[in-house]
Design an enzyme around this catalytic site. Structure first.
Site, PDB file in Angstrom:
ATOM      1  N   HIS A  15       0.890  -1.220   0.073  1.00  0.00           N
ATOM      2  CA  HIS A  15      -0.210   0.012   0.040  1.00  0.00           C
ATOM      3  C   HIS A  15       0.901   1.161   0.003  1.00  0.00           C
ATOM      4  CE1 HIS A  15       0.804   0.251   4.284  1.00  0.00           C
ATOM      5  NE2 HIS A  15       0.388  -0.815   4.602  1.00  0.00           N
ATOM      6  N   HIS A  18       4.177   1.568   2.489  1.00  0.00           N
ATOM      7  CA  HIS A  18       5.114   0.756   1.938  1.00  0.00           C
ATOM      8  C   HIS A  18       5.837   1.419   0.729  1.00  0.00           C
ATOM      9  CE1 HIS A  18       2.350  -2.820   3.324  1.00  0.00           C
ATOM     10  NE2 HIS A  18       3.277  -2.733   4.058  1.00  0.00           N
ATOM     11  N   CYS A 123       2.801  -8.931  21.475  1.00  0.00           N
ATOM     12  CA  CYS A 123       1.798  -8.091  20.499  1.00  0.00           C
ATOM     13  C   CYS A 123       2.228  -8.793  19.053  1.00  0.00           C
ATOM     14  CB  CYS A 123       2.193  -7.018  20.578  1.00  0.00           C
ATOM     15  SG  CYS A 123       1.081  -6.175  19.140  1.00  0.00           S
ATOM     16  N   CYS A 126       2.922  -6.462  16.308  1.00  0.00           N
ATOM     17  CA  CYS A 126       4.493  -5.958  16.326  1.00  0.00           C
ATOM     18  C   CYS A 126       5.286  -7.016  16.224  1.00  0.00           C
ATOM     19  CB  CYS A 126       4.640  -4.904  17.492  1.00  0.00           C
ATOM     20  SG  CYS A 126       3.737  -3.923  17.989  1.00  0.00           S
ATOM     21  N   CYS A 135      -1.811  -3.276  23.050  1.00  0.00           N
ATOM     22  CA  CYS A 135      -0.921  -2.363  22.175  1.00  0.00           C
ATOM     23  C   CYS A 135      -1.227  -1.244  21.870  1.00  0.00           C
ATOM     24  CB  CYS A 135      -0.544  -3.702  21.107  1.00  0.00           C
ATOM     25  SG  CYS A 135       0.525  -2.639  19.883  1.00  0.00           S
ATOM     26  N   HIS A 138      -1.218  -1.075  17.721  1.00  0.00           N
ATOM     27  CA  HIS A 138      -2.458  -2.086  16.854  1.00  0.00           C
ATOM     28  C   HIS A 138      -3.707  -1.853  17.682  1.00  0.00           C
ATOM     29  CE1 HIS A 138       1.465  -3.586  15.365  1.00  0.00           C
ATOM     30  NE2 HIS A 138       0.704  -3.943  14.367  1.00  0.00           N
ATOM     31  N   LYS A 276      -3.205   5.919  10.690  1.00  0.00           N
ATOM     32  CA  LYS A 276      -2.126   5.361   9.985  1.00  0.00           C
ATOM     33  C   LYS A 276      -2.478   4.478   8.613  1.00  0.00           C
ATOM     34  CE  LYS A 276       1.565   2.024  10.068  1.00  0.00           C
ATOM     35  NZ  LYS A 276       2.215   0.869  10.510  1.00  0.00           N
ATOM     36  N   LYS A 279      -3.624  -1.857   5.591  1.00  0.00           N
ATOM     37  CA  LYS A 279      -4.666  -2.323   4.635  1.00  0.00           C
ATOM     38  C   LYS A 279      -5.976  -2.063   5.099  1.00  0.00           C
ATOM     39  CE  LYS A 279      -4.875  -6.929   5.602  1.00  0.00           C
ATOM     40  NZ  LYS A 279      -4.292  -8.119   5.295  1.00  0.00           N
TER      41      LYS A 279
HETATM   42  N1  MSP Z   1       8.628  -7.146   8.623  1.00  0.00           N
HETATM   43  C1  MSP Z   1       8.881  -5.987   9.321  1.00  0.00           C
HETATM   44  C2  MSP Z   1      10.153  -5.451   8.868  1.00  0.00           C
HETATM   45  C3  MSP Z   1      11.382  -6.283   8.868  1.00  0.00           C
HETATM   46  S1  MSP Z   1      12.990  -5.438   8.367  1.00  0.00           S
HETATM   47  C4  MSP Z   1      13.894  -6.365   8.736  1.00  0.00           C
HETATM   48  C5  MSP Z   1       7.818  -5.072   9.090  1.00  0.00           C
HETATM   49  N2  MSP Z   1       6.963  -5.126   7.896  1.00  0.00           N
HETATM   50  S2  MSP Z   1       5.795  -4.355   7.576  1.00  0.00           S
HETATM   51  O1  MSP Z   1       5.219  -4.635   6.359  1.00  0.00           O
HETATM   52  O2  MSP Z   1       4.884  -4.034   8.602  1.00  0.00           O
HETATM   53  O3  MSP Z   1       6.310  -2.740   7.157  1.00  0.00           O
HETATM   54  C6  MSP Z   1       6.527  -1.967   8.056  1.00  0.00           C
HETATM   55  C7  MSP Z   1       7.253  -0.659   7.215  1.00  0.00           C
HETATM   56  O4  MSP Z   1       6.394  -0.379   6.089  1.00  0.00           O
HETATM   57  C8  MSP Z   1       7.349   0.688   8.106  1.00  0.00           C
HETATM   58  O5  MSP Z   1       8.586   0.615   8.931  1.00  0.00           O
HETATM   59  C9  MSP Z   1       7.350   1.676   7.133  1.00  0.00           C
HETATM   60  O6  MSP Z   1       8.598   1.607   6.342  1.00  0.00           O
HETATM   61  C10 MSP Z   1       6.486   0.984   5.792  1.00  0.00           C
HETATM   62  N3  MSP Z   1       5.235   1.548   6.510  1.00  0.00           N
HETATM   63  C11 MSP Z   1       3.961   0.832   6.548  1.00  0.00           C
HETATM   64  N4  MSP Z   1       2.964   1.787   6.786  1.00  0.00           N
HETATM   65  C12 MSP Z   1       3.258   2.881   6.635  1.00  0.00           C
HETATM   66  C13 MSP Z   1       2.482   4.235   7.009  1.00  0.00           C
HETATM   67  N5  MSP Z   1       1.372   4.255   6.777  1.00  0.00           N
HETATM   68  N6  MSP Z   1       3.256   5.259   6.564  1.00  0.00           N
HETATM   69  C14 MSP Z   1       4.729   5.164   6.514  1.00  0.00           C
HETATM   70  N7  MSP Z   1       5.400   3.920   6.209  1.00  0.00           N
HETATM   71  C15 MSP Z   1       4.736   2.927   6.701  1.00  0.00           C
HETATM   72  O7  MSP Z   1       7.492  -4.305   9.893  1.00  0.00           O
END
Ligand code: MSP
Length: 473
Positions: A15, A18, A123, A126, A135, A138, A276, A279
């Site tokens: 999304h 990411h 959690c 997380c 949490c 979440h 935030k 999904k």
């Molecule tokens: N799998 C772990 C990361 C492991 S790295 C060794 C994880 N994955 S995640 O799919 O939850 O991705 C988190 C990351 O996605 C955040 O740290 C950020 O970089 C990005 N983001 C996800 N949603 C976001 C927003 N709404 N805004 C900005 N960044 C976001 O954590």
């Protein structure tokens, strides 16, 4: 340069949140490559752990099936967004398992692992051991866990971590995020569990296969899996995973006798209507729709230009429309159209060379210097603002010189073409496809090695008009 994005969990599909991280990392890598510095960019998917296992269970499929379905969706999203990644790691790959096994064995053999009992809360969202019942990220109750676990002796590394923060004041940035990391350090560091016996979706510990590695230990190891001989890395991450990257990860690396990360850039969250983006929150703003409407470059530009790295930012449909129309359609797009049309009508389509003492030369040099300083701090918004100062100056130069009224406008148009050549280079990390198209219209071949100083446009090249680069929305 070795630049990484987080590896994303496969329980979610790609999304805008990411995309924000991934586009920053890609643009930074492109900025370095622009200077002839090779930059390796890697991304991937995080496929083990309880969160993925449960999502798969709820869907009635095996976790491996869920991972096999979702990983290609991340690849497809990044391909669509023009992300030039050199490697894509999936944590279920055997090359990754071998790296994590070696990392685990090394810290074990070096005495940084002990057996203990975990009795506390977890959690799943997380994938973290926490000490609260609910949490806050979440907004869900945490779970009680009692298990015999192996613990990583983080407490033994507090001194080394503190030294690293003192020795490398820029390692974690921006400053607000560094202070957050220092705050964690000051609170005191407790050993953390690095294994689970109650789940089996993970990498078994080499010395005790009844345990699987904690998903974060596994995931962080992906940065080594994909390093391709390059280390240390520059990690780009969101604030939600600051503790894992700025405390746990350097400590694991110290324990393994490896160098800590070169840099960790921490950005805030993108919010939609104050929430935030995730999904559930993203309905109405799917990546594919945004790309269809604003083009890859329209979306990339907005993400980079409107969301300074560090604080949270708002993502809205209105925001992207406004930025797209103002900077791309009305300003850069119009400038390209105007200059190319004038060269076609006034110079028979042959681009004149720029003049050495042009007033735009100074503005171009300042734009480059400012953009460079901003990229050093991973502040793409500032870098792009600097480039658009050159766009604005070029527009004003044309308005003042009125080449359309002039019988011999070669000088002015040569200067404008040169400014556009430099603008296309400086903007290319953000808008790579459009920058390539601008070069093409200027008659420059894609393979020309270009420098960023004034005077590079050779003149005598065929200049062409084309469809609007950024149709108004
Ligand atoms: N799998 C772990 C990361 C492991 S790295 C060794 C994880 N994955 S995640 O799919 O939850 O991705 C988190 C990351 O996605 C955040 O740290 C950020 O970089 C990005 N983001 C996800 N949603 C976001 C927003 N709404 N805004 C900005 N960044 C976001 O954590």
């Amino acid at each position: 340069m070795y630049i990484t994005t987080p590896i994303y969990y496969v329980n979610d599909t790609p999304h805008v949140g990411h995309a924000y991280t991934t586009v920053i990392a890609d643009a930074l890598a492109r900025w370095h490559r622009l200077h002839g510095e090779p930059a390796r960019l890697i991304t991937g998917t995080d496929e083990h752990g309880l969160k993925v296992q449960r999502t798969a269970e709820a869907a009635g499929i095996a976790p491996a099936t869920l991972a096999d379905r979702t990983a290609p969706r991340f690849r497809a999203a990044w391909d669509k967004l023009g992300i030039g990644y050199d490697d894509f790691v999936r944590t279920t790959e055997s090359r990754h398992r071998l790296v994590v096994e070696e990392l685990l064995s090394t810290v074990y053999e070096r005495g940084y692992v002990r057996l203990g009992k975990y009795d506390g809360r977890y959690c799943v969202g997380c994938e973290a051991y926490v000490d609260s019942d609910v949490c806050t990220d979440h907004r869900r109750p945490t779970e009680h866990v009692t298990e015999e676990n192996y613990f990583f002796r983080l407490s033994a590394l507090a001194g080394e971590l503190a030294d690293w923060f003192a020795r490398c004041p820029d390692a974690v940035h921006p400053a607000s995020r560094r202070n957050e990391a220092l705050g964690l350090l000051r609170q005191g560091l407790e050993d953390f569990s690095i294994s689970r016996t109650s789940i089996d979706w993970g990498i078994p510990l080499p010395w005790d296969p009844a345990h699987v590695a904690y998903v974060w230990f596994d995931a962080l190891g992906s940065y080594l899996t994909a390093a391709g001989g390059q280390w240390p890395a520059h990690h780009i991450i969101g604030k939600d995973i600051l503790r894992f990257h700025t405390i746990y990860w350097p400590a694991i690396l110290f324990a393994a006798g490896l160098e800590p990360p070169r840099r960790i850039t921490v950005h805030g969250f993108l919010l939609a209507r104050g929430e935030k983006i995730s999904k559930s929150g993203l309905r109405g703003l799917p990546l594919d729709d945004l790309v269809a409407e604003f083009g890859v470059d329209g979306l990339r530009y907005h993400l980079l230009r409107d969301n300074p790295v560090g604080p949270d930012g708002d993502f809205s449909y209105e925001g992207i429309v406004a930025r797209y129309n103002a900077d791309l359609a009305n300003t850069l797009g119009n400038l390209v159209a105007r200059v190319c049309a004038l060269v076609v009508s006034k110079c028979a389509g042959v681009g004149p060379a720029p003049t050495p003492g042009s007033p735009l030369a100074e503005v171009a040099a300042a734009a480059y210097a400012d953009a460079n300083a901003a990229w050093d701090e991973v502040q793409p918004a500032e870098a792009l603002a600097a480039v658009w100062r050159l766009v604005a100056a070029t527009n004003s130069y044309l308005v003042a010189a009125e080449p359309w009224k002039h019988p011999a406008p070669e000088r002015v148009l040569g200067d404008a073409l040169e400014a556009l050549r430099i603008i296309a280079l400086l903007a290319s990390p953000a808008i790579p496809a459009s920058a390539a198209e601008i070069r093409h219209r200027l008659g420059l071949s894609p393979s020309t090695v270009d420098d960023l100083t004034w005077g590079g446009y050779p003149g005598g090249l065929p200049v062409t008009k084309g469809e609007p680069l950024f149709p108004r929305r």
